[in-house]
Enzyme design. Structure first.
Site, PDB file in Angstrom:
ATOM      1  N   ASN A  12      66.461  12.972  85.286  1.00  0.00           N
ATOM      2  CA  ASN A  12      66.745  13.438  83.932  1.00  0.00           C
ATOM      3  C   ASN A  12      67.880  12.582  83.365  1.00  0.00           C
ATOM      4  O   ASN A  12      69.037  12.767  83.720  1.00  0.00           O
ATOM      5  CB  ASN A  12      67.149  14.928  84.001  1.00  0.00           C
ATOM      6  CG  ASN A  12      67.609  15.481  82.668  1.00  0.00           C
ATOM      7  OD1 ASN A  12      67.437  14.845  81.623  1.00  0.00           O
ATOM      8  ND2 ASN A  12      68.206  16.665  82.686  1.00  0.00           N
ATOM      9  N   TRP A  13      67.516  11.664  82.501  1.00  0.00           N
ATOM     10  CA  TRP A  13      68.526  10.730  81.960  1.00  0.00           C
ATOM     11  C   TRP A  13      69.416  11.403  80.913  1.00  0.00           C
ATOM     12  O   TRP A  13      70.383  10.806  80.456  1.00  0.00           O
ATOM     13  CB  TRP A  13      67.838   9.517  81.331  1.00  0.00           C
ATOM     14  CG  TRP A  13      67.259   8.551  82.316  1.00  0.00           C
ATOM     15  CD1 TRP A  13      67.220   8.685  83.687  1.00  0.00           C
ATOM     16  CD2 TRP A  13      66.644   7.281  82.023  1.00  0.00           C
ATOM     17  NE1 TRP A  13      66.616   7.591  84.246  1.00  0.00           N
ATOM     18  CE2 TRP A  13      66.244   6.709  83.252  1.00  0.00           C
ATOM     19  CE3 TRP A  13      66.385   6.581  80.846  1.00  0.00           C
ATOM     20  CZ2 TRP A  13      65.611   5.463  83.328  1.00  0.00           C
ATOM     21  CZ3 TRP A  13      65.758   5.347  80.916  1.00  0.00           C
ATOM     22  CH2 TRP A  13      65.374   4.785  82.150  1.00  0.00           C
ATOM     23  N   LYS A  14      69.042  12.599  80.488  1.00  0.00           N
ATOM     24  CA  LYS A  14      69.789  13.288  79.422  1.00  0.00           C
ATOM     25  C   LYS A  14      69.934  12.353  78.205  1.00  0.00           C
ATOM     26  O   LYS A  14      68.988  11.636  77.909  1.00  0.00           O
ATOM     27  CB  LYS A  14      71.140  13.779  79.945  1.00  0.00           C
ATOM     28  CG  LYS A  14      70.962  14.611  81.225  1.00  0.00           C
ATOM     29  CD  LYS A  14      72.169  15.355  81.640  1.00  0.00           C
ATOM     30  CE  LYS A  14      71.856  16.122  82.926  1.00  0.00           C
ATOM     31  NZ  LYS A  14      72.897  17.031  83.315  1.00  0.00           N
ATOM     32  N   HIS A 100      66.481  23.763  80.162  1.00  0.00           N
ATOM     33  CA  HIS A 100      67.655  23.212  80.842  1.00  0.00           C
ATOM     34  C   HIS A 100      68.904  23.945  80.332  1.00  0.00           C
ATOM     35  O   HIS A 100      68.981  24.289  79.146  1.00  0.00           O
ATOM     36  CB  HIS A 100      67.756  21.706  80.555  1.00  0.00           C
ATOM     37  CG  HIS A 100      68.778  21.033  81.418  1.00  0.00           C
ATOM     38  ND1 HIS A 100      70.118  21.111  81.149  1.00  0.00           N
ATOM     39  CD2 HIS A 100      68.650  20.305  82.553  1.00  0.00           C
ATOM     40  CE1 HIS A 100      70.782  20.451  82.093  1.00  0.00           C
ATOM     41  NE2 HIS A 100      69.911  19.948  82.953  1.00  0.00           N
ATOM     42  N   GLU A 102      71.693  22.945  79.493  1.00  0.00           N
ATOM     43  CA  GLU A 102      72.360  22.304  78.353  1.00  0.00           C
ATOM     44  C   GLU A 102      71.650  22.636  77.040  1.00  0.00           C
ATOM     45  O   GLU A 102      72.271  22.668  75.986  1.00  0.00           O
ATOM     46  CB  GLU A 102      72.427  20.780  78.590  1.00  0.00           C
ATOM     47  CG  GLU A 102      73.460  20.446  79.658  1.00  0.00           C
ATOM     48  CD  GLU A 102      73.196  19.151  80.414  1.00  0.00           C
ATOM     49  OE1 GLU A 102      72.387  18.331  79.961  1.00  0.00           O
ATOM     50  OE2 GLU A 102      73.819  18.982  81.490  1.00  0.00           O
ATOM     51  N   GLU A 170      68.710  25.358  89.140  1.00  0.00           N
ATOM     52  CA  GLU A 170      69.874  24.536  88.820  1.00  0.00           C
ATOM     53  C   GLU A 170      71.066  25.426  88.486  1.00  0.00           C
ATOM     54  O   GLU A 170      71.252  25.799  87.312  1.00  0.00           O
ATOM     55  CB  GLU A 170      69.586  23.657  87.598  1.00  0.00           C
ATOM     56  CG  GLU A 170      68.529  22.614  87.795  1.00  0.00           C
ATOM     57  CD  GLU A 170      68.766  21.425  86.871  1.00  0.00           C
ATOM     58  OE1 GLU A 170      68.927  20.325  87.394  1.00  0.00           O
ATOM     59  OE2 GLU A 170      68.825  21.614  85.652  1.00  0.00           O
ATOM     60  N   GLY A 176      76.495  18.364  87.111  1.00  0.00           N
ATOM     61  CA  GLY A 176      77.452  17.360  86.652  1.00  0.00           C
ATOM     62  C   GLY A 176      78.872  17.564  87.150  1.00  0.00           C
ATOM     63  O   GLY A 176      79.807  16.979  86.617  1.00  0.00           O
ATOM     64  N   SER A 216      74.184  18.118  90.866  1.00  0.00           N
ATOM     65  CA  SER A 216      74.989  17.191  91.670  1.00  0.00           C
ATOM     66  C   SER A 216      74.278  16.679  92.916  1.00  0.00           C
ATOM     67  O   SER A 216      74.896  16.521  93.968  1.00  0.00           O
ATOM     68  CB  SER A 216      76.337  17.832  92.034  1.00  0.00           C
ATOM     69  OG  SER A 216      77.078  18.078  90.863  1.00  0.00           O
ATOM     70  N   GLY A 237      70.252  14.432  87.746  1.00  0.00           N
ATOM     71  CA  GLY A 237      70.836  14.015  86.474  1.00  0.00           C
ATOM     72  C   GLY A 237      71.604  12.714  86.637  1.00  0.00           C
ATOM     73  O   GLY A 237      71.022  11.625  86.680  1.00  0.00           O
ATOM     74  N   GLY A 238      72.914  12.822  86.802  1.00  0.00           N
ATOM     75  CA  GLY A 238      73.800  11.664  86.848  1.00  0.00           C
ATOM     76  C   GLY A 238      73.323  10.551  87.783  1.00  0.00           C
ATOM     77  O   GLY A 238      73.342   9.366  87.401  1.00  0.00           O
TER      78      GLY A 238
HETATM   79  P1  PGA Z   1      73.388  16.397  87.698  1.00  0.00           P
HETATM   80  O1  PGA Z   1      72.435  17.030  86.602  1.00  0.00           O
HETATM   81  O2  PGA Z   1      72.508  15.818  88.788  1.00  0.00           O
HETATM   82  O3  PGA Z   1      74.166  15.333  86.970  1.00  0.00           O
HETATM   83  O4  PGA Z   1      74.259  17.485  88.221  1.00  0.00           O
HETATM   84  C1  PGA Z   1      71.272  17.747  86.966  1.00  0.00           C
HETATM   85  C2  PGA Z   1      70.581  18.243  85.734  1.00  0.00           C
HETATM   86  O5  PGA Z   1      71.252  18.574  84.751  1.00  0.00           O
HETATM   87  O6  PGA Z   1      69.344  18.311  85.685  1.00  0.00           O
END
Ligand code: PGA
Length: 255
Positions: A12-14, A100, A102, A170, A176, A216, A237-238
């Site tokens: 997930n590149w966000k 998600h 966010e 999640e 993050g 994470s 994500g990251g």
């Molecule tokens: P993260 O994000 O790996 O940076 O914690 C995961 C996500 O939001 O899907």
């Protein structure tokens, strides 16, 4: 892990990276590190504006698929700023991340998410339903929270369609932060998610649903989490923005 063909890894590149050329470079670098076909199913979910470019890089190799980070539940119309399922399908999207944390933070409700899941399944695209608690306490309120998100998100989804849904656990506090949930906590939550699914649909149907973990995930913890918790993959994500690390995670779940 369930009796599913391949572990699922979604990057997930966000809202990254900042330009078309950087998104092309990122996808190309991932492709370069993917020196062979791994046993994992790999999905890259860039911002929608980069989908076509990333798809072009994947084309022909079948090394990875493309996914979207959100979608609108209507097919077309006066919805400024939104993107529809036919549009996503047209560029080759096969997975959509929904709910998600966010996006929930921006006001998306369980009801919106439920509509999106119905529409996504109808379009023949796989919805990834994200669920997760903000905090944990000794009273176990996180279980109540997860059950509510599942029951609301999956409302009126039929047994026949259920096996096309992926659930991404999640925990919000793990996203993050560099502070992943422990394999034991993930294990416990997977069992709980399976129990809720069993209560809703019966054991046979519940056992077919893929459950992945996000929060994470890194090259350091992926193998340990994957071998010790009964998960079917990761939502990354990251670390998915770092090609070498992302491919390390893929290797960690591949046989
Ligand atoms: P993260 O994000 O790996 O940076 O914690 C995961 C996500 O939001 O899907």
């Amino acid at each position: 892990m369930k009796n599913v063909p391949h572990p699922l890894i979604i990057g997930n590149w966000k809202m990254n990276p900042q330009s078309v050329s950087l998104s092309t470079k990122l996808a190309k670098d991932i492709k370069t590190y993917l020196t062979k076909k791994y046993s994992a199913e790999i999905v890259i979910a860039p911002p929608s504006i980069y989908l076509e470019g990333v798809k072009k890089i994947a084309n022909g190799t079948r090394l990875f698929k493309i996914g979207a980070q959100n979608v609108h539940s209507e097919k077309l119309g006066a919805y400024t700023g939104e993107i529809s399922l036919p549009m996503l399908r047209d560029v080759g999207v096969t997975y959509v991340i929904l709910g998600h944390s966010e996006r929930r933070e921006m006001g998306e409700t369980d009801l919106h998410i439920n509509h999106k899941i119905h529409a996504t399944l109808k379009a023949g695209i796989v919805p990834i339903l994200c669920i997760g608690e903000k905090i944990r306490d000794d009273g176990g309120s996180h279980f109540t929270h997860i059950e509510q998100q599942m029951r609301n998100g999956l409302k009126d989804i039929s047994r026949a369609k259920l096996e096309n849904v992926v659930i991404a656990y999640e925990p919000v506090w793990a996203i993050g932060t560099g502070n992943n949930a422990s394999p034991e906590d993930i294990h416990e939550m997977c069992l709980f998610i399976e129990k809720v699914l069993s209560d809703m649909y019966g054991r046979n149907y519940a056992s077919k649903v893929r459950i992945i973990y996000g929060g994470s995930v890194s090259e350091k913890n992926a193998k340990d989490i994957f071998t010790r918790a009964p998960i079917d993959g990761f939502l990354v994500g990251g670390a998915s923005l770092h090609p070498r690390e992302f491919v390390h995670i893929i290797k960690a779940v591949s046989t």
